[in-house]
Design a protein around this motif. Structure first.
Motif, mmCIF file in Angstrom:
data_model
loop_
_atom_site.group_PDB
_atom_site.id
_atom_site.type_symbol
_atom_site.label_atom_id
_atom_site.label_comp_id
_atom_site.label_asym_id
_atom_site.label_seq_id
_atom_site.Cartn_x
_atom_site.Cartn_y
_atom_site.Cartn_z
ATOM 1 N N TYR A 238 0.837 -1.208 0.000
ATOM 2 C CA TYR A 238 0.000 0.000 0.000
ATOM 3 C C TYR A 238 0.868 1.254 0.000
ATOM 4 O O TYR A 238 0.572 2.228 -0.703
ATOM 5 C CB TYR A 238 -0.929 0.001 1.208
ATOM 6 C CG TYR A 238 -2.004 1.051 1.128
ATOM 7 C CD1 TYR A 238 -3.198 0.793 0.473
ATOM 8 C CD2 TYR A 238 -1.809 2.312 1.687
ATOM 9 C CE1 TYR A 238 -4.187 1.762 0.380
ATOM 10 C CE2 TYR A 238 -2.787 3.287 1.601
ATOM 11 C CZ TYR A 238 -3.970 3.007 0.946
ATOM 12 O OH TYR A 238 -4.932 3.971 0.850
ATOM 13 N N GLN B 73 0.570 3.794 -3.120
ATOM 14 C CA GLN B 73 0.069 5.140 -2.862
ATOM 15 C C GLN B 73 1.034 6.189 -3.413
ATOM 16 O O GLN B 73 0.616 7.211 -3.980
ATOM 17 C CB GLN B 73 -0.140 5.346 -1.357
ATOM 18 C CG GLN B 73 -0.868 6.640 -0.991
ATOM 19 C CD GLN B 73 -2.261 6.735 -1.574
ATOM 20 O OE1 GLN B 73 -2.987 5.747 -1.607
ATOM 21 N NE2 GLN B 73 -2.639 7.910 -2.057
ATOM 22 N N SER C 222 -6.284 -3.116 -0.429
ATOM 23 C CA SER C 222 -7.245 -2.757 0.624
ATOM 24 C C SER C 222 -8.153 -3.946 0.955
ATOM 25 O O SER C 222 -8.474 -4.192 2.119
ATOM 26 C CB SER C 222 -8.089 -1.560 0.176
ATOM 27 O OG SER C 222 -7.267 -0.445 -0.096
ATOM 28 N N ASP D 240 -9.622 -3.645 4.651
ATOM 29 C CA ASP D 240 -10.049 -2.240 4.728
ATOM 30 C C ASP D 240 -11.094 -2.028 3.624
ATOM 31 O O ASP D 240 -10.821 -1.460 2.558
ATOM 32 C CB ASP D 240 -8.847 -1.318 4.525
ATOM 33 C CG ASP D 240 -9.178 0.145 4.785
ATOM 34 O OD1 ASP D 240 -10.380 0.470 4.892
ATOM 35 O OD2 ASP D 240 -8.233 0.959 4.850
ATOM 36 N N SER E 214 -13.888 -0.249 3.346
ATOM 37 C CA SER E 214 -14.367 1.101 2.984
ATOM 38 C C SER E 214 -13.400 1.747 1.986
ATOM 39 O O SER E 214 -13.833 2.375 1.002
ATOM 40 C CB SER E 214 -14.515 1.978 4.229
ATOM 41 O OG SER E 214 -13.256 2.158 4.864
ATOM 42 N N GLN E 215 -12.093 1.583 2.210
ATOM 43 C CA GLN E 215 -11.098 2.113 1.273
ATOM 44 C C GLN E 215 -11.161 1.341 -0.051
ATOM 45 O O GLN E 215 -11.025 1.924 -1.127
ATOM 46 C CB GLN E 215 -9.703 2.001 1.893
ATOM 47 C CG GLN E 215 -8.613 2.770 1.169
ATOM 48 C CD GLN E 215 -8.704 4.276 1.390
ATOM 49 O OE1 GLN E 215 -9.762 4.807 1.717
ATOM 50 N NE2 GLN E 215 -7.603 4.970 1.187
ATOM 51 N N CYS E 216 -11.386 0.051 0.049
ATOM 52 C CA CYS E 216 -11.484 -0.775 -1.148
ATOM 53 C C CYS E 216 -12.632 -0.299 -2.040
ATOM 54 O O CYS E 216 -12.465 -0.145 -3.255
ATOM 55 C CB CYS E 216 -11.692 -2.238 -0.752
ATOM 56 S SG CYS E 216 -11.837 -3.359 -2.162
ATOM 57 N N LYS F 131 -13.912 2.627 -2.184
ATOM 58 C CA LYS F 131 -13.557 3.936 -2.762
ATOM 59 C C LYS F 131 -12.719 3.750 -4.026
ATOM 60 O O LYS F 131 -12.982 4.380 -5.062
ATOM 61 C CB LYS F 131 -12.783 4.763 -1.731
ATOM 62 C CG LYS F 131 -12.244 6.085 -2.270
ATOM 63 C CD LYS F 131 -11.381 6.795 -1.234
ATOM 64 C CE LYS F 131 -10.743 8.045 -1.818
ATOM 65 N NZ LYS F 131 -9.830 7.772 -2.952
ATOM 66 N N TYR F 132 -11.713 2.877 -3.951
ATOM 67 C CA TYR F 132 -10.850 2.656 -5.122
ATOM 68 C C TYR F 132 -11.610 1.947 -6.251
ATOM 69 O O TYR F 132 -11.364 2.222 -7.428
ATOM 70 C CB TYR F 132 -9.605 1.857 -4.723
ATOM 71 C CG TYR F 132 -8.591 2.671 -3.963
ATOM 72 C CD1 TYR F 132 -8.047 3.827 -4.522
ATOM 73 C CD2 TYR F 132 -8.173 2.285 -2.687
ATOM 74 C CE1 TYR F 132 -7.102 4.581 -3.817
ATOM 75 C CE2 TYR F 132 -7.232 3.032 -1.985
ATOM 76 C CZ TYR F 132 -6.704 4.183 -2.554
ATOM 77 O OH TYR F 132 -5.781 4.930 -1.859
#
Length: 420
Positions: free
Chosen positions: A284, A288, A312, A317, A319-321, A323-324
């Protein structure tokens, strides 16, 4: 020499011998002129030149060593992507050849000019340019043929026609071995093409061949490119620790000299490496950093977003997944990237735990897997064939599962059948 020039221009204009000769001379006489077995009168050359719209009288046909050296320097500048020097030599060679119609120099100019245009614009060749260069080939010397195969190989590499690309680069390698030319670019392109078709042993062999030459010439940028290819190959072969060492070495050595676009590429590949090692925090971190460096390569950008989503997911994770996934779906839809439309669709179903639904499995089997094979995306093809086998196994459809496991195990043979 005038005869070769006449023949080239006649072929490029799609004129028959009869059409060019009409009212000027006999067809048999023109054929002898084109084969340089006779010298015609200035009047016939003038009339042929007028019909072809080229100058054929009062021209200098001497082989000029200075022009020849400038053409080679121009080609080398194109290999090094030195745009300022490329433009300077382009202008100088053009001016020199306005007063010199030596056929060998003219042919060499055309192929080097084509490479110049491809390097600056980054686009494939038009049908007209391909036709003109191919028309020259039969009567050309081995040096022209060498540059021809290199240039056409790059054209097919850009258009992702890997089978054709490899064929031309291998022809260039054979010709180079017979010429007083020893350059790294042929090996570099062979390494790149073999890596793209996932023939990693062959790719690594040619990358080391290229490195040997680039290190001798201190061509720093291409040294980095080949180290990255070698690292990608080791990653793909499952030798992740060695791949990691290569990438970190390049990142350390090139800390202050590496272009930002290349840093992005190294960060991206380190991310892949650490995903393979299940070191998701490290993955990550580097992905990033790659994401924060903008790129015009839309496929590359979508790949980084997908890997961030995947990391993610593996890190729980979600919620982050999500989003992406949303970002990646929007990007792949906007750029019409079929590969990533499919990959984000699969990941969405993995996160939603809907991969056992009939609608998903039907799309995976009948649309997605065939598309990856058609696109020559054999890593994804193998991965999702295995996935389908696992899904059928979970549904206790063992015969179907066995069929897809077998295909996954033989994907290399499938790849070679399609590409080689």
């Amino acid at each position: 020499m005038k005869g070769s020039l006449i023949k080239q221009h006649r072929k490029f204009k799609n004129m028959t011998l009869e059409e060019l000769a009409s009212g000027i001379c006999s067809v048999s006489y023109l054929s002898k002129i084109e084969h340089d077995t006779i010298n015609a009168s200035e009047e016939i050359y003038r009339l042929l030149g007028e019909r072809l719209k080229i100058k054929l009288i009062d021209i200098n046909e001497e082989f000029d060593e200075a022009i020849y050296n400038n053409l080679h320097a121009w080609h080398e500048a194109s290999q090094m992507r030195d745009f300022t020097l490329m433009d300077e030599l382009h202008e100088e060679c053009t001016n020199q050849l306005n007063d010199n119609q030596n056929i060998e120099l003219t042919n060499l100019y055309k192929i080097v000019h084509t490479r110049h245009q491809m390097t600056k614009i980054g686009k494939t060749l038009s049908d007209d340019v391909m036709k003109e260069l191919s028309n020259i080939y039969d009567g050309a010397n081995p040096e022209y043929r060498f540059f021809f195969h290199k240039t056409i190989g790059v054209h097919y590499l850009l258009s992702a026609e890997l089978k054709k690309s490899l064929k031309h680069f291998m022809e260039a390698e054979q010709l180079m071995n017979k010429l007083p030319i020893h350059e790294g670019e042929v090996y570099f392109h062979l390494a790149l093409a073999y890596s793209k078709i996932r023939s990693f042993v062959e790719s690594t062999y040619y990358a080391y061949q290229a490195l040997e030459i680039y290190e001798d010439h201190l061509y720093y940028q291409r040294m980095v490119d080949n180290y990255i290819i070698i690292a990608i190959n080791y990653n793909s072969l499952g030798v992740h620790q060695i791949a990691e060492r290569f990438l970190l070495k390049v990142l350390k050595v090139a800390k202050y000299q590496l272009p930002v676009t290349e840093k992005r590429r190294i960060y991206h590949n380190l991310g892949i490496n650490y995903i393979n090692q299940e070191r998701y925090s490290d993955a990550y971190h580097y992905l990033q950093q790659a994401y924060e460096i903008d790129t015009k390569e839309t496929m590359f950008r979508s790949s980084t977003i997908y890997l961030l989503a995947l990391t993610s997911y593996y890190s729980d994770d979600l919620s982050q997944c999500w989003k992406y996934i949303a970002d990646g779906e929007a990007e792949s839809e906007k750029e019409n990237l079929l590969k990533y439309k499919h990959k984000f669709y699969i990941l969405r179903n993995m996160v939603s735990e809907t991969t056992l639904e009939d609608s998903f499995m039907e799309k995976l089997e009948n649309t997605i897997i065939p598309d990856f094979r058609r696109l020559n995306e054999y890593k994804d093809y193998k991965e999702f064939v295995e996935m389908l086998g696992n899904l059928y196994y979970e549904k206790r459809m063992y015969k179907k599962a066995a069929m897809y496991y077998k295909e996954a195990n033989h994907y290399r043979e499938t790849q070679k059948k399609d590409l080689l």
